[in-house]
Design a protein around this motif. Structure first.
Motif, PDB file in Angstrom:
ATOM      1  N   PHE A  75      -3.585  11.342   3.639  1.00 33.80           N
ATOM      2  CA  PHE A  75      -2.973  10.347   2.760  1.00 33.80           C
ATOM      3  C   PHE A  75      -1.940   9.509   3.509  1.00 33.80           C
ATOM      4  N   HIS A 181       1.411  11.314  -6.350  1.00 35.58           N
ATOM      5  CA  HIS A 181       0.395  11.036  -7.364  1.00 35.58           C
ATOM      6  C   HIS A 181      -1.011  11.283  -6.812  1.00 35.58           C
ATOM      7  N   ARG A 182      -1.224  10.900  -5.577  1.00 37.21           N
ATOM      8  CA  ARG A 182      -2.553  11.093  -4.999  1.00 37.21           C
ATOM      9  C   ARG A 182      -2.861  12.571  -4.808  1.00 37.21           C
ATOM     10  N   SER A 185      -4.261  14.089  -7.975  1.00 38.93           N
ATOM     11  CA  SER A 185      -5.400  13.397  -8.579  1.00 38.93           C
ATOM     12  C   SER A 185      -6.581  13.484  -7.624  1.00 38.93           C
ATOM     13  N   LEU A 188      -8.576  10.567  -6.396  1.00 37.05           N
ATOM     14  CA  LEU A 188      -7.947   9.628  -5.463  1.00 37.05           C
ATOM     15  C   LEU A 188      -7.926  10.154  -4.033  1.00 37.05           C
ATOM     16  N   TYR A 189      -8.464  11.347  -3.799  1.00 33.93           N
ATOM     17  CA  TYR A 189      -8.534  11.860  -2.430  1.00 33.93           C
ATOM     18  C   TYR A 189      -9.455  10.984  -1.577  1.00 33.93           C
ATOM     19  N   ASP A 191     -10.726   7.748   0.043  1.00 37.95           N
ATOM     20  CA  ASP A 191     -10.074   6.477   0.372  1.00 37.95           C
ATOM     21  C   ASP A 191     -10.633   5.329  -0.461  1.00 37.95           C
ATOM     22  N   PHE A 194      -9.075   5.443  -3.895  1.00 39.50           N
ATOM     23  CA  PHE A 194      -7.643   5.159  -3.834  1.00 39.50           C
ATOM     24  C   PHE A 194      -7.386   3.685  -3.576  1.00 39.50           C
ATOM     25  N   SER A 197      -7.580   1.534  -6.563  1.00 40.22           N
ATOM     26  CA  SER A 197      -6.620   1.805  -7.637  1.00 40.22           C
ATOM     27  C   SER A 197      -5.365   0.953  -7.489  1.00 40.22           C
ATOM     28  N   PHE A 199      -2.493   2.205  -7.274  1.00 39.20           N
ATOM     29  CA  PHE A 199      -1.682   2.890  -6.260  1.00 39.20           C
ATOM     30  C   PHE A 199      -2.028   2.382  -4.862  1.00 39.20           C
ATOM     31  N   GLY A 200      -3.323   2.223  -4.604  1.00 39.29           N
ATOM     32  CA  GLY A 200      -3.757   1.740  -3.296  1.00 39.29           C
ATOM     33  C   GLY A 200      -3.287   0.330  -3.025  1.00 39.29           C
ATOM     34  N   GLN A 203       0.401   0.486  -2.273  1.00 42.09           N
ATOM     35  CA  GLN A 203       0.666   1.038  -0.948  1.00 42.09           C
ATOM     36  C   GLN A 203       0.464  -0.013   0.139  1.00 42.09           C
TER      37      GLN A 203
END
Length: 477
Positions: A75, A181-182, A185, A188-189, A191, A194, A197, A199-200, A203
């Protein structure tokens, strides 16, 4: 034997609200109190073993056989790429050989001058808030970021701008939320999932801030080296060790960023590799130390007798002098050293590490199959009553030599241990001693936030969910 199995991910998935990360942290402590040093969880396709007893921890981290970090560290790869924290195998070994000499005693001695200068700057900064209640976290974080920039990176933060430094620190805090969070979840592992999303997408924006900041540090230092050359540190022959071999030649000691810039000139690392290591050391070199110092100051404020004993030791070393400390002075502060160790026992900034087990492993009471993650909970290890009686008590005398006899060598690992121990642990200890000795010679700390008030949360670094307040009073007024 059957191994106790938690419905870990199921419970994590039910956590909601503003205190998501504190609830997650507390869930881990609930499991640690329920089972004796080990439990497992499974969420297809991932399985993990959680350990917090010293025998099993020694089996995992005392050897290079289990050096590979678990999928959790993937991550961090968009941020740290293949830096020392994340890499493994030949790449990790080569980078470790390049970087280890950069933390040689002679360089630390030189760093001590810079750290002391910054400690005095911190003392002057706190004069503006003497007698007031302050949140110590942002003040200390700014100090540790400036210190790692000026020592290991050779660049003064004010030359880059303090506003960019603040944006960098804020981005790191936000990255910690995203990683948490990842972690809970499983979808979301991957890539792909993620990156699609929210979140991605967030980031990506944060990483632009972080990478632009560290790229500017590298650029600044490379320009300096091209113009002025590199400072070297000669050592006696008997202090040269194996990791000093560099292209089959004994190399001189240099500061960290200088070492990897020169490694690039010798073809051992490229621009991407330099960025990886600078990102790694900028994060680890300032954030973990800031967390450790903030908790330590809070503990001192709540333990005035211990604070007074440190001050008495400082008077024995410095007398009435206001001179800055040197590395020999710091080495004499043995009680302060024990206090720092005890603070790191209670509040280890790196409270959790994880390895990937690529072969079957025989632990103390269980055989663990290949292909699972092994999570090592340092926080829970340090609070085992069988290892540290009255574990919640702040008692620096635990680390007196006579009280340490017979203690398991893997009972206390705030800087990890074994081949993948923290390369900068001596630097961190020196910085903490310098900071506290400078502050306590000038100020007293009085309690506001108590240990019972803390709401610790799951993050890359151990943090409180909210400020850590202390009252700071000038001794001379």
């Amino acid at each position: 034997m059957s191994l106790q199995c938690s419905s870990y991910y199921g419970q994590l998935g039910s956590l909601r609200g503003d205190f998501y990360e504190t609830e997650l942290f507390q869930l881990g402590r609930t499991y640690a109190n329920r089972w004796d040093g080990i439990y497992r969880f499974w969420a297809f396709p991932y399985g993990a073993i959680n350990i917090y007893n010293p025998d099993d921890i020694e089996t995992i981290i005392s050897t290079t056989r289990y050096n590979e970090k678990s999928v959790v560290y993937s991550f961090l790869k968009d941020w740290l790429k293949e830096g020392l924290l994340v890499s493994h195998g030949n790449k990790w070994h080569q980078r470790r050989k390049i970087l280890t000499p950069a933390f040689h005693f002679n360089i630390l001695r030189d760093f001590c001058i810079t750290i002391e200068k910054n400690s005095q700057y911190l003392v002057n900064t706190l004069a503006k808030v003497s007698g007031e209640v302050v949140d110590i976290i942002p003040i200390i974080s700014e100090y540790t970021l400036a210190t790692i920039c000026e020592t290991a990176m050779g660049t003064q933060l004010n030359e880059i701008s303090t506003s960019k430094g603040k944006s960098y620190k804020d981005a790191i805090y936000e990255i910690g939320h995203l990683v948490t969070h990842r972690f809970v979840s499983v979808l979301l592992y991957a890539d792909f999932m993620f990156n699609l999303s929210s979140f991605g997408r967030k980031q990506k924006k944060l990483l632009n801030i972080i990478h632009n900041f560290t790229a500017e540090i590298i650029k600044d230092r490379e320009e300096y080296i091209n113009k002025n050359g590199v400072q070297s540190y000669d050592v006696n022959d008997n202090s040269v060790f194996e990791d000093d071999m560099f292209l089959n030649k004994k190399r001189k000691k240099r500061a960290m960023l200088d070492s990897i810039i020169l490694a690039k000139q010798e073809g051992l690392i490229d621009d991407a590799g330099i960025q990886e290591e600078v990102d790694t050391f900028m994060f680890e070199g300032h954030d973990t130390t800031a967390a450790g110092l903030a908790f330590f100051i809070m503990l001192l404020a709540n333990n005035p007798t211990i604070q007074d004993k440190i001050y008495k030791e400082l008077k024995e070393v410095f007398g009435e002098s206001s001179r800055q400390a040197d590395i020999d002075d710091l080495s004499k502060l043995r009680y302060l050293d024990n206090c720092i160790k005890e603070s790191l026992r209670l509040y280890p900034p790196v409270h959790f590490i994880s390895r990937q087990l690529n072969e079957t492993v025989k632990l103390r009471n269980y055989t663990v199959p290949s292909g699972v993650m092994c999570h090592i909970h340092i926080y829970d290890l340090h609070r085992r009553a069988d290892l540290f009686p009255n574990p919640l008590e702040f008692d620096p005398d635990r680390f007196l030599p006579e009280n340490s006899v017979g203690r398991h060598p893997y009972a206390y690992i705030p800087f990890s241990a074994g081949p993948r121990n923290c390369i900068g642990q001596k630097f961190a200890m020196m910085e903490m001693k310098s900071t506290i000795s400078a502050l306590l010679r000038q100020y007293e700390f009085f309690p506001v936030t108590k240990p019972s008030d803390l709401q610790l949360k799951s993050d890359l670094v151990l943090r409180n969910c909210g400020p850590v307040y202390v009252k700071i009073v000038n001794r001379n007024k």
